[in-house]
Motif scaffolding. Structure first.
Motif, PDB file in Angstrom:
ATOM      1  N   THR A  78      -2.323  -3.131  15.001  1.00 52.27           N
ATOM      2  CA  THR A  78      -1.060  -2.393  15.048  1.00 52.27           C
ATOM      3  C   THR A  78      -0.912  -1.460  13.850  1.00 52.27           C
ATOM      4  N   PHE A  79      -0.934  -2.006  12.652  1.00 52.67           N
ATOM      5  CA  PHE A  79      -0.709  -1.193  11.468  1.00 52.67           C
ATOM      6  C   PHE A  79      -1.729  -1.518  10.387  1.00 52.67           C
ATOM      7  N   LYS A  80      -2.133  -0.492   9.667  1.00 49.81           N
ATOM      8  CA  LYS A  80      -3.060  -0.646   8.535  1.00 49.81           C
ATOM      9  C   LYS A  80      -2.255  -0.672   7.243  1.00 49.81           C
ATOM     10  N   SER A  81      -2.687  -1.484   6.308  1.00 50.72           N
ATOM     11  CA  SER A  81      -2.116  -1.441   4.968  1.00 50.72           C
ATOM     12  C   SER A  81      -3.264  -1.345   3.967  1.00 50.72           C
ATOM     13  N   ALA A  82      -2.985  -0.692   2.875  1.00 50.39           N
ATOM     14  CA  ALA A  82      -3.962  -0.584   1.799  1.00 50.39           C
ATOM     15  C   ALA A  82      -3.308  -1.088   0.526  1.00 50.39           C
ATOM     16  N   GLU A  83      -4.073  -1.806  -0.273  1.00 50.50           N
ATOM     17  CA  GLU A  83      -3.562  -2.344  -1.537  1.00 50.50           C
ATOM     18  C   GLU A  83      -4.520  -1.966  -2.652  1.00 50.50           C
ATOM     19  N   GLN A 114      -6.219   8.328  -6.189  1.00 50.19           N
ATOM     20  CA  GLN A 114      -7.577   8.634  -5.749  1.00 50.19           C
ATOM     21  C   GLN A 114      -8.464   7.588  -6.409  1.00 50.19           C
ATOM     22  N   ILE A 115      -9.267   6.910  -5.633  1.00 52.01           N
ATOM     23  CA  ILE A 115     -10.265   5.992  -6.164  1.00 52.01           C
ATOM     24  C   ILE A 115     -11.605   6.589  -5.742  1.00 52.01           C
ATOM     25  N   ILE A 116     -12.371   7.061  -6.728  1.00 50.20           N
ATOM     26  CA  ILE A 116     -13.584   7.820  -6.454  1.00 50.20           C
ATOM     27  C   ILE A 116     -14.800   7.012  -6.904  1.00 50.20           C
ATOM     28  N   GLU A 136      -7.823   8.058  -0.843  1.00 53.16           N
ATOM     29  CA  GLU A 136      -6.754   8.898  -1.360  1.00 53.16           C
ATOM     30  C   GLU A 136      -5.527   8.712  -0.491  1.00 53.16           C
ATOM     31  N   GLY A 137      -4.380   8.550  -1.135  1.00 51.60           N
ATOM     32  CA  GLY A 137      -3.153   8.429  -0.374  1.00 51.60           C
ATOM     33  C   GLY A 137      -1.969   8.034  -1.227  1.00 51.60           C
ATOM     34  N   PRO A 138      -0.791   7.984  -0.596  1.00 53.06           N
ATOM     35  CA  PRO A 138       0.441   7.634  -1.303  1.00 53.06           C
ATOM     36  C   PRO A 138       0.637   6.123  -1.384  1.00 53.06           C
ATOM     37  N   VAL A 152      -3.385   6.337   3.928  1.00 48.64           N
ATOM     38  CA  VAL A 152      -4.423   6.268   2.906  1.00 48.64           C
ATOM     39  C   VAL A 152      -5.746   6.489   3.634  1.00 48.64           C
ATOM     40  N   ASN A 153      -6.455   7.522   3.228  1.00 53.07           N
ATOM     41  CA  ASN A 153      -7.689   7.897   3.913  1.00 53.07           C
ATOM     42  C   ASN A 153      -8.903   7.552   3.072  1.00 53.07           C
TER      43      ASN A 153
END
Length: 149
Positions: free
Chosen positions: A62-67, A105-107, A115-117, A145-146
């Motif tokens: 349903t939904f993605k989350s990023a931490e 940004q985590i590179i 990258e994302g909010p 977040v991509n």
């Protein structure tokens, strides 16, 4: 490219809300970091029913989350941008509607990046009597977040 160490991973931030255009942001490096963690996960719903194949559960996402989480050694030098981010997290201003919103940004050394909010959910300072002062941060996604390979 092969293996790499975590110190080669770069974390940048820009103070902006989730509606900002990424190409228009001015990112600053979050310096003197030790640990850098990124986790993406999906919520699921159970779609199992009486005719599911071989009595096996089925699901949909349903939904993605990023931490994002990170920590580092506390430095007062402006070049490391720790005080700027901390000040925004503790007392966010009108630019983000008084919310602790940032873009990260985590590179990685191979050029891939997240990258994302995000909304910063925790900032912590640790000042032990006879050891280095440190800090840590936790943040959760606040929009798309991509990951770019």
């Amino acid at each position: 490219m092969g293996a790499y160490t975590g110190r080669d991973v770069v974390v940048n931030f820009a103070i902006a809300d989730e509606n900002a255009v990424p190409s228009g942001l001015t990112y600053k490096r979050l310096g003197m970091m030790r640990g850098k963690g990124m986790k993406a996960s999906w919520d699921t719903v159970d779609t199992t029913a009486d005719q599911s194949p071989s009595f096996t559960k089925t699901n949909l996402v349903t939904f993605k989350s990023a931490e994002f989480s990170g920590d580092g050694v506390t430095y007062t030098d402006a070049v490391f941008n720790q005080k700027e981010l901390k000040a925004h997290v503790i007392s966010p201003g009108a630019a983000t509607a008084n919310q602790p919103k940032v873009w990260f940004q985590i590179i990685y050394p191979d050029g891939s990046k997240y990258e994302g909010p995000f909304i910063v959910t925790e900032w912590s300072d640790d000042s032990p009597y006879s050891d280095a002062a440190t800090w840590s941060i936790s943040a959760m996604s606040n929009g798309a977040v991509n990951f770019t390979a």
